[in-house]
Write a protein that holds these residues in place. Structure first.
Motif, PDB file in Angstrom:
ATOM      1  N   PRO A 395      -4.250  -7.380   8.171  1.00 54.85           N
ATOM      2  CA  PRO A 395      -3.257  -6.303   8.306  1.00 54.85           C
ATOM      3  C   PRO A 395      -2.245  -6.248   7.172  1.00 54.85           C
ATOM      4  O   PRO A 395      -1.778  -5.165   6.815  1.00 54.85           O
ATOM      5  CB  PRO A 395      -2.572  -6.642   9.638  1.00 54.85           C
ATOM      6  CG  PRO A 395      -3.638  -7.340  10.428  1.00 54.85           C
ATOM      7  CD  PRO A 395      -4.379  -8.165   9.412  1.00 54.85           C
ATOM      8  N   ASP A 396      -1.888  -7.403   6.601  1.00 58.35           N
ATOM      9  CA  ASP A 396      -0.931  -7.392   5.504  1.00 58.35           C
ATOM     10  C   ASP A 396      -1.488  -6.637   4.301  1.00 58.35           C
ATOM     11  O   ASP A 396      -0.773  -5.887   3.630  1.00 58.35           O
ATOM     12  CB  ASP A 396      -0.593  -8.832   5.098  1.00 58.35           C
ATOM     13  CG  ASP A 396       0.491  -8.889   4.031  1.00 58.35           C
ATOM     14  OD1 ASP A 396       1.634  -8.488   4.323  1.00 58.35           O
ATOM     15  OD2 ASP A 396       0.181  -9.313   2.904  1.00 58.35           O
ATOM     16  N   GLU A 397      -2.789  -6.796   4.023  1.00 58.30           N
ATOM     17  CA  GLU A 397      -3.399  -6.075   2.908  1.00 58.30           C
ATOM     18  C   GLU A 397      -3.513  -4.581   3.225  1.00 58.30           C
ATOM     19  O   GLU A 397      -3.465  -3.753   2.317  1.00 58.30           O
ATOM     20  CB  GLU A 397      -4.776  -6.653   2.572  1.00 58.30           C
ATOM     21  CG  GLU A 397      -5.329  -6.067   1.278  1.00 58.30           C
ATOM     22  CD  GLU A 397      -6.618  -6.730   0.836  1.00 58.30           C
ATOM     23  OE1 GLU A 397      -7.092  -6.405  -0.271  1.00 58.30           O
ATOM     24  OE2 GLU A 397      -7.162  -7.558   1.590  1.00 58.30           O
ATOM     25  N   GLU A 398      -3.658  -4.229   4.485  1.00 48.98           N
ATOM     26  CA  GLU A 398      -3.669  -2.808   4.855  1.00 48.98           C
ATOM     27  C   GLU A 398      -2.346  -2.151   4.472  1.00 48.98           C
ATOM     28  O   GLU A 398      -2.322  -1.044   3.897  1.00 48.98           O
ATOM     29  CB  GLU A 398      -3.915  -2.661   6.359  1.00 48.98           C
ATOM     30  CG  GLU A 398      -5.318  -3.035   6.802  1.00 48.98           C
ATOM     31  CD  GLU A 398      -5.530  -2.776   8.283  1.00 48.98           C
ATOM     32  OE1 GLU A 398      -4.636  -2.166   8.916  1.00 48.98           O
ATOM     33  OE2 GLU A 398      -6.579  -3.175   8.811  1.00 48.98           O
ATOM     34  N   ILE A 399      -1.238  -2.845   4.786  1.00 51.20           N
ATOM     35  CA  ILE A 399       0.083  -2.314   4.400  1.00 51.20           C
ATOM     36  C   ILE A 399       0.180  -2.207   2.883  1.00 51.20           C
ATOM     37  O   ILE A 399       0.666  -1.205   2.338  1.00 51.20           O
ATOM     38  CB  ILE A 399       1.211  -3.224   4.937  1.00 51.20           C
ATOM     39  CG1 ILE A 399       1.169  -3.299   6.478  1.00 51.20           C
ATOM     40  CG2 ILE A 399       2.566  -2.723   4.463  1.00 51.20           C
ATOM     41  CD1 ILE A 399       1.458  -1.989   7.160  1.00 51.20           C
ATOM     42  N   GLU A 400      -0.309  -3.220   2.182  1.00 50.48           N
ATOM     43  CA  GLU A 400      -0.244  -3.231   0.722  1.00 50.48           C
ATOM     44  C   GLU A 400      -1.047  -2.068   0.125  1.00 50.48           C
ATOM     45  O   GLU A 400      -0.592  -1.404  -0.820  1.00 50.48           O
ATOM     46  CB  GLU A 400      -0.794  -4.563   0.203  1.00 50.48           C
ATOM     47  CG  GLU A 400      -0.692  -4.716  -1.298  1.00 50.48           C
ATOM     48  CD  GLU A 400      -1.201  -6.074  -1.777  1.00 50.48           C
ATOM     49  OE1 GLU A 400      -1.339  -6.250  -2.994  1.00 50.48           O
ATOM     50  OE2 GLU A 400      -1.469  -6.941  -0.923  1.00 50.48           O
ATOM     51  N   LEU A 401      -2.230  -1.797   0.677  1.00 47.52           N
ATOM     52  CA  LEU A 401      -3.059  -0.708   0.162  1.00 47.52           C
ATOM     53  C   LEU A 401      -2.404   0.649   0.389  1.00 47.52           C
ATOM     54  O   LEU A 401      -2.443   1.528  -0.482  1.00 47.52           O
ATOM     55  CB  LEU A 401      -4.437  -0.747   0.833  1.00 47.52           C
ATOM     56  CG  LEU A 401      -5.341  -1.909   0.414  1.00 47.52           C
ATOM     57  CD1 LEU A 401      -6.588  -1.964   1.303  1.00 47.52           C
ATOM     58  CD2 LEU A 401      -5.757  -1.770  -1.057  1.00 47.52           C
ATOM     59  N   LEU A 402      -1.808   0.833   1.560  1.00 52.42           N
ATOM     60  CA  LEU A 402      -1.138   2.106   1.840  1.00 52.42           C
ATOM     61  C   LEU A 402       0.081   2.298   0.941  1.00 52.42           C
ATOM     62  O   LEU A 402       0.338   3.406   0.449  1.00 52.42           O
ATOM     63  CB  LEU A 402      -0.724   2.174   3.313  1.00 52.42           C
ATOM     64  CG  LEU A 402      -1.830   2.503   4.318  1.00 52.42           C
ATOM     65  CD1 LEU A 402      -1.278   2.492   5.727  1.00 52.42           C
ATOM     66  CD2 LEU A 402      -2.452   3.864   4.015  1.00 52.42           C
ATOM     67  N   LEU A 403       0.825   1.232   0.710  1.00 51.74           N
ATOM     68  CA  LEU A 403       1.981   1.336  -0.180  1.00 51.74           C
ATOM     69  C   LEU A 403       1.534   1.633  -1.613  1.00 51.74           C
ATOM     70  O   LEU A 403       2.206   2.368  -2.344  1.00 51.74           O
ATOM     71  CB  LEU A 403       2.798   0.043  -0.146  1.00 51.74           C
ATOM     72  CG  LEU A 403       3.529  -0.245   1.178  1.00 51.74           C
ATOM     73  CD1 LEU A 403       4.175  -1.624   1.135  1.00 51.74           C
ATOM     74  CD2 LEU A 403       4.581   0.816   1.453  1.00 51.74           C
ATOM     75  N   GLY A 404       0.405   1.083  -2.011  1.00 55.14           N
ATOM     76  CA  GLY A 404      -0.121   1.365  -3.340  1.00 55.14           C
ATOM     77  C   GLY A 404      -0.562   2.805  -3.499  1.00 55.14           C
ATOM     78  O   GLY A 404      -0.553   3.361  -4.596  1.00 55.14           O
ATOM     79  N   LEU A 405      -0.954   3.435  -2.385  1.00 57.94           N
ATOM     80  CA  LEU A 405      -1.397   4.830  -2.437  1.00 57.94           C
ATOM     81  C   LEU A 405      -0.256   5.749  -2.860  1.00 57.94           C
ATOM     82  O   LEU A 405      -0.492   6.803  -3.460  1.00 57.94           O
ATOM     83  CB  LEU A 405      -1.931   5.232  -1.059  1.00 57.94           C
ATOM     84  CG  LEU A 405      -2.646   6.581  -0.945  1.00 57.94           C
ATOM     85  CD1 LEU A 405      -3.823   6.653  -1.902  1.00 57.94           C
ATOM     86  CD2 LEU A 405      -3.105   6.807   0.490  1.00 57.94           C
ATOM     87  N   GLU A 406       0.991   5.351  -2.572  1.00 55.48           N
ATOM     88  CA  GLU A 406       2.142   6.204  -2.915  1.00 55.48           C
ATOM     89  C   GLU A 406       2.229   6.468  -4.409  1.00 55.48           C
ATOM     90  O   GLU A 406       2.657   7.545  -4.840  1.00 55.48           O
ATOM     91  CB  GLU A 406       3.432   5.528  -2.425  1.00 55.48           C
ATOM     92  CG  GLU A 406       4.686   6.388  -2.576  1.00 55.48           C
ATOM     93  CD  GLU A 406       5.423   6.148  -3.881  1.00 55.48           C
ATOM     94  OE1 GLU A 406       6.150   7.057  -4.331  1.00 55.48           O
ATOM     95  OE2 GLU A 406       5.246   5.048  -4.446  1.00 55.48           O
ATOM     96  N   GLU A 407       1.776   5.514  -5.218  1.00 54.39           N
ATOM     97  CA  GLU A 407       1.830   5.674  -6.667  1.00 54.39           C
ATOM     98  C   GLU A 407       0.805   6.695  -7.162  1.00 54.39           C
ATOM     99  O   GLU A 407       0.858   7.118  -8.318  1.00 54.39           O
ATOM    100  CB  GLU A 407       1.574   4.323  -7.345  1.00 54.39           C
ATOM    101  CG  GLU A 407       2.600   3.252  -6.967  1.00 54.39           C
ATOM    102  CD  GLU A 407       2.190   1.881  -7.471  1.00 54.39           C
ATOM    103  OE1 GLU A 407       1.120   1.795  -8.113  1.00 54.39           O
ATOM    104  OE2 GLU A 407       2.926   0.907  -7.222  1.00 54.39           O
TER     105      GLU A 407
END
Length: 565
Positions: A395-407
């Protein structure tokens, strides 16, 4: 629903406001529900839902109104009584860029069937005969132009049909008469193009005669790719500089621009592209005039030749066509890299940085932003989000991937929607359970939340969504603190009070605790130890004063973090 069809919801907040795109959807029923929801929230405004269908011939979207809510409606046409008036009054006017572009659009199928060009049609009697013998092609073309002209005029279609037929007959008569009178140049194939240019440049009707000579030369080039090669050869054989070169290059540029204005001509220029992303990469290389770019290595040789000429500033008309195609392809509802979402995101980011950050009058910034915003909206479809997250380790990597999508997305509404996805994920039971009782140590999970929060605060979310995301990450961190009693463990033992205060503050300043309640809790505990009897007495010693100075430095460091949260 076909990939080239989608539905757009427009909102007009009041009578004085302009129509703005609210959101695009692939599903009709979803779009209708959205339109009603938007109208329910904007009772003083109006909502319009249109079906957008991509027209391959025109390379643009055609809008079909489906639903209108509110006071703003389409006005009905009144009976037209005016007199038709065309911008083209003589056969010479048909050679102007706007007229040739109109001829291309209304006769696209005929031109592509013969692999011919409007400029050739205006200077080759054999093509004129072919068009007249084709049956209804010419008649339908006249009707298309008449209908389009009457749409924004106070004259009816019949008036325009009459004027257009008269203009066409005058143009055809001129070509036939020039051919019978042998006024059209017919140079032998062995005559160098440079010599032809010199002879024509010295006489009258230079542009008309050079275009006719070039049309005659291109007669043997049966395919669009062959025509492009022949045109590039003409340019290569000119003198290095001088008025004759500039005169000839202008016509070469016009001819080449007509070739690549057709889909078949652009395909001949770009070559086989494995996906939309590669098409855009090659178009970008052409627009930039960069023949040495890696993306153009496997393109046909004529593509590199044109890129080289564009780089020299010699083919402005072609560059203009490339720019239009670049915008049109960006707006297509297709994935750039259907086989890899990570490659899709990388390429979209690179294209946005290259095009938006280097403004050019041919690629208006607002049009580019609109195109990338529409493309970003498609990245936020549930199936795309599922594809992004399916390979996450935890789940931590899921949050990281979604936050990376913002860029990788453009547009405030899109970033707002992404924030909603992240908020929903942070509030899920699966995420909460993992952060509270995950396999890693509590401090490691807290550090991950802190890193996520810093990424959010550095991002470009709308202010409200940014604050809500930062608070949600902080709240989750507080649950970890309460569950693990990690701060209690720091305070435990018989260490000096200032050491305990230092340990607590170091957690808050070293990136182990999210800003907000987590950092404030550690700070409050530290201050309690600082003000305790043990802390007060220890502060009076020489060693304690050194510790106190360090504590004061960390308290100052915490101030901007508290303000940011």
């Amino acid at each position: 629903m076909a990939a080239d069809t989608h539905f757009e919801v427009f909102l007009k907040k009041n009578r004085k406001a302009a129509w703005t795109l609210y959101e695009a959807q692939d599903d009709r029923e979803t779009a209708i529900r959205l339109a009603h929801d938007v109208f329910a929230k904007n009772k003083t405004g109006s909502v319009r839902l249109t079906k957008e269908v991509y027209d391959e011939d025109a390379r643009t979207f055609r809008s079909v109104p489906i639903l209108e809510l509110g006071e703003e409606k389409f006005a009905s046409d009144e009976e037209k009584t005016g007199t038709a008036s065309l911008p083209c009054l003589s056969p010479e006017d048909l050679s102007k860029p706007h007229a040739r572009d109109t001829i291309r659009r209304v006769l696209t199928a005929w031109f592509e069937r013969l692999q011919a060009l409007p400029m050739e049609l205006l200077h080759r009697p054999d093509l004129v005969e072919n068009l007249e013998a084709s049956g209804t092609d010419l008649q339908h073309a006249v009707q298309k132009v008449a209908i389009a002209s009457a749409k924004d005029s106070d004259a009816d279609v019949h008036g325009y049909v009459k004027q257009l037929n008269e203009l066409v007959q005058m143009a055809l008569t001129r070509i036939y008469q020039d051919a019978r009178a042998k006024r059209l140049p017919d140079y032998p194939a062995s005559k160098p193009f440079k010599e032809i240019v010199s002879e024509i440049h010295a006489g009258d009707q230079r542009a008309y005669l050079l275009r006719a000579a070039m049309a005659n030369r291109l007669k043997s080039a049966k395919r669009y790719g062959d025509k492009l090669d022949a045109l590039m050869d003409m340019g290569d054989k000119l003198d290095a500089e001088g008025p004759e070169r500039n005169f000839a290059l202008t016509e070469i540029d016009n001819y080449a621009a007509e070739v690549i204005s057709f889909d078949a001509g652009m395909a001949a220029l770009l070559g086989q592209c494995r996906d939309l992303g590669e098409t855009l990469e090659r178009l970008t290389c052409l627009f930039d005039g960069d023949p040495g770019a890696e993306a153009i290595n496997y393109a046909p040789g004529v593509c590199k030749r044109m890129a080289r000429n564009i780089g020299k500033g010699e083919m402005d008309a072609c560059r203009n066509v490339v720019a239009k195609n670049l915008l049109a392809e960006l707006q297509r509802p297709k994935r750039l890299r259907p086989s890899s979402l990570s490659e899709e995101l990388r390429l979209a980011r690179e294209l946005a940085q290259k095009l938006v950050m280097s403004p050019d009058s041919l690629l208006p910034t607002d049009a580019l932003i609109k195109a990338f915003a529409a493309r970003s909206a498609r990245l936020l479809h549930p199936e795309t989000i599922d594809e992004l997250l399916k390979h996450a380790r935890d789940p931590d990597e899921e949050i990281e991937l979604l936050l990376g999508l913002e860029e990788n997305i453009v547009g405030e509404i899109n970033k707002q929607k992404l924030a909603g996805y992240i908020q929903g994920l942070l509030g899920s039971q699966t995420i909460t359970t993992w952060y509270l009782r995950g396999p890693s140590k509590p401090l490691e999970r807290l550090a991950s939340l802190t890193a996520h929060q810093r990424r959010v605060l550095k991002g470009h979310y709308p202010a409200r969504e940014k604050g809500e995301l930062a608070s949600a990450l902080d709240a989750l961190g507080m649950k970890i603190i309460d569950e693990s009693k990690i701060l209690n463990a720091v305070e435990a033992g018989d260490r000096p009070a200032l050491d305990k205060a230092t340990g607590l503050l170091r957690l808050a300043t070293a990136g182990a605790l999210p800003a907000g309640q987590c950092a404030q809790d550690a700070q409050a505990r530290a201050i309690r130890h600082l003000k305790s009897a043990g802390g007060t007495s220890e502060s009076a010693t020489a060693e304690g004063k050194a510790k106190l100075k360090q504590i004061q430095t960390m308290l100052v460091q915490l101030t901007p973090r508290a303000n940011a949260a």
